[in-house]
Design a protein around this motif. Structure first.
Motif, PDB file in Angstrom:
ATOM      1  N   THR A  25      -4.225  -6.581  -2.025  1.00 25.14           N
ATOM      2  CA  THR A  25      -2.899  -7.169  -1.872  1.00 25.14           C
ATOM      3  C   THR A  25      -2.299  -6.879  -0.504  1.00 25.14           C
ATOM      4  OG1 THR A  25      -1.951  -5.211  -2.877  1.00 25.14           O
ATOM      5  CG2 THR A  25      -2.432  -7.068  -4.325  1.00 25.14           C
ATOM      6  N   GLY A  26      -1.110  -7.373  -0.288  1.00 27.70           N
ATOM      7  CA  GLY A  26      -0.462  -7.377   1.001  1.00 27.70           C
ATOM      8  C   GLY A  26      -0.252  -6.035   1.670  1.00 27.70           C
ATOM      9  N   ALA A  27       0.027  -4.973   0.918  1.00 27.69           N
ATOM     10  CA  ALA A  27       0.351  -3.688   1.543  1.00 27.69           C
ATOM     11  C   ALA A  27      -0.822  -3.157   2.364  1.00 27.69           C
ATOM     12  CB  ALA A  27       0.759  -2.678   0.479  1.00 27.69           C
ATOM     13  N   THR A  28      -2.017  -3.224   1.833  1.00 31.36           N
ATOM     14  CA  THR A  28      -3.192  -2.728   2.548  1.00 31.36           C
ATOM     15  C   THR A  28      -3.491  -3.595   3.759  1.00 31.36           C
ATOM     16  OG1 THR A  28      -4.087  -1.910   0.478  1.00 31.36           O
ATOM     17  CG2 THR A  28      -5.619  -2.126   2.303  1.00 31.36           C
ATOM     18  N   GLN A  29      -3.377  -4.886   3.598  1.00 33.15           N
ATOM     19  CA  GLN A  29      -3.631  -5.792   4.711  1.00 33.15           C
ATOM     20  C   GLN A  29      -2.574  -5.635   5.801  1.00 33.15           C
ATOM     21  OE1 GLN A  29      -3.903  -9.628   2.905  1.00 33.15           O
ATOM     22  NE2 GLN A  29      -6.010  -9.329   2.255  1.00 33.15           N
ATOM     23  N   MET A  30      -1.326  -5.426   5.416  1.00 39.29           N
ATOM     24  CA  MET A  30      -0.270  -5.249   6.406  1.00 39.29           C
ATOM     25  C   MET A  30      -0.473  -3.950   7.173  1.00 39.29           C
ATOM     26  SD  MET A  30       2.256  -6.362   8.002  1.00 39.29           S
ATOM     27  CE  MET A  30       2.989  -7.708   7.160  1.00 39.29           C
ATOM     28  N   ARG A  80       4.430   4.748  13.967  1.00 40.35           N
ATOM     29  CA  ARG A  80       5.419   5.238  13.007  1.00 40.35           C
ATOM     30  C   ARG A  80       5.344   4.453  11.700  1.00 40.35           C
ATOM     31  NH1 ARG A  80      10.659   4.504  11.328  1.00 40.35           N
ATOM     32  NH2 ARG A  80      10.985   2.633  12.561  1.00 40.35           N
ATOM     33  N   LEU A  81       5.221   3.131  11.792  1.00 38.74           N
ATOM     34  CA  LEU A  81       5.124   2.312  10.575  1.00 38.74           C
ATOM     35  C   LEU A  81       3.835   2.603   9.799  1.00 38.74           C
ATOM     36  CD1 LEU A  81       6.384  -1.170  11.790  1.00 38.74           C
ATOM     37  CD2 LEU A  81       7.556   0.421  10.268  1.00 38.74           C
ATOM     38  N   ALA A  82       2.758   2.884  10.504  1.00 39.60           N
ATOM     39  CA  ALA A  82       1.474   3.137   9.836  1.00 39.60           C
ATOM     40  C   ALA A  82       1.481   4.470   9.088  1.00 39.60           C
ATOM     41  CB  ALA A  82       0.339   3.101  10.836  1.00 39.60           C
ATOM     42  N   THR A  83       2.310   5.401   9.521  1.00 37.47           N
ATOM     43  CA  THR A  83       2.326   6.719   8.885  1.00 37.47           C
ATOM     44  C   THR A  83       3.342   6.816   7.745  1.00 37.47           C
ATOM     45  OG1 THR A  83       3.865   7.561  10.536  1.00 37.47           O
ATOM     46  CG2 THR A  83       1.508   7.903  10.938  1.00 37.47           C
ATOM     47  N   ILE A  84       4.224   5.831   7.610  1.00 35.39           N
ATOM     48  CA  ILE A  84       5.213   5.845   6.527  1.00 35.39           C
ATOM     49  C   ILE A  84       4.518   5.469   5.223  1.00 35.39           C
ATOM     50  CG2 ILE A  84       7.244   4.699   5.601  1.00 35.39           C
ATOM     51  CD1 ILE A  84       8.218   4.330   8.441  1.00 35.39           C
ATOM     52  N   ARG A  85       4.778   6.248   4.191  1.00 36.61           N
ATOM     53  CA  ARG A  85       4.207   5.965   2.863  1.00 36.61           C
ATOM     54  C   ARG A  85       5.040   4.901   2.159  1.00 36.61           C
ATOM     55  NH1 ARG A  85      -0.800   7.318   2.799  1.00 36.61           N
ATOM     56  NH2 ARG A  85      -1.117   9.390   3.592  1.00 36.61           N
ATOM     57  N   SER A  86       4.389   4.010   1.465  1.00 29.80           N
ATOM     58  CA  SER A  86       5.073   2.951   0.735  1.00 29.80           C
ATOM     59  C   SER A  86       5.755   3.529  -0.497  1.00 29.80           C
ATOM     60  CB  SER A  86       4.067   1.887   0.327  1.00 29.80           C
ATOM     61  OG  SER A  86       4.695   0.913  -0.459  1.00 29.80           O
ATOM     62  N   THR A  87       6.925   2.996  -0.826  1.00 29.56           N
ATOM     63  CA  THR A  87       7.651   3.467  -2.015  1.00 29.56           C
ATOM     64  C   THR A  87       7.251   2.696  -3.259  1.00 29.56           C
ATOM     65  OG1 THR A  87       9.474   1.965  -1.519  1.00 29.56           O
ATOM     66  CG2 THR A  87       9.620   4.210  -0.662  1.00 29.56           C
ATOM     67  N   THR A  88       6.464   1.652  -3.109  1.00 27.57           N
ATOM     68  CA  THR A  88       6.072   0.873  -4.281  1.00 27.57           C
ATOM     69  C   THR A  88       4.768   1.343  -4.830  1.00 27.57           C
ATOM     70  OG1 THR A  88       5.011  -0.793  -2.884  1.00 27.57           O
ATOM     71  CG2 THR A  88       7.308  -1.170  -3.557  1.00 27.57           C
TER      72      THR A  88
END
Length: 88
Positions: A25-30, A80-88
């Motif tokens: 899904t999108g999160a990994t691809q993004m 910075r964006l790559a190191t932020i953990r997703s909240t979903t």
């Protein structure tokens, strides 16, 4: 679509998405996209800094410096964006 067929189709889709990274899904691809663009901008900034050292400060004109600073900033932002953990 009958219920049994729909359940089988969803189960098959779930199995495929776990096995093949292109079907995730999108999160990994993004995240992969952000890392890739961060590396590209980092390489651009590093090449510009290297060019300034090799060719001297004569090449360091305002547009060249601006592109270097913007590329370095975009690289930092992507990191910075790559190191932020997703909240979903």
């Amino acid at each position: 679509m009958p219920y049994a067929v729909a359940v089988r189709a969803n189960r098959h889709k779930d199995l495929l998405s776990r096995r093949h990274p292109l079907l995730q899904t999108g999160a990994t691809q993004m995240r992969a996209y952000v890392i890739t663009t961060g590396v590209v901008f980092g390489l651009l900034a590093a090449a510009h800094v290297w060019r300034i050292f090799v060719e001297g400060s004569g090449v360091a004109k305002p547009p060249f410096v601006a592109i270097t600073v913007v590329a370095a900033a975009l690289c930092g932002w992507a990191l910075r964006l790559a190191t932020i953990r997703s909240t979903t």
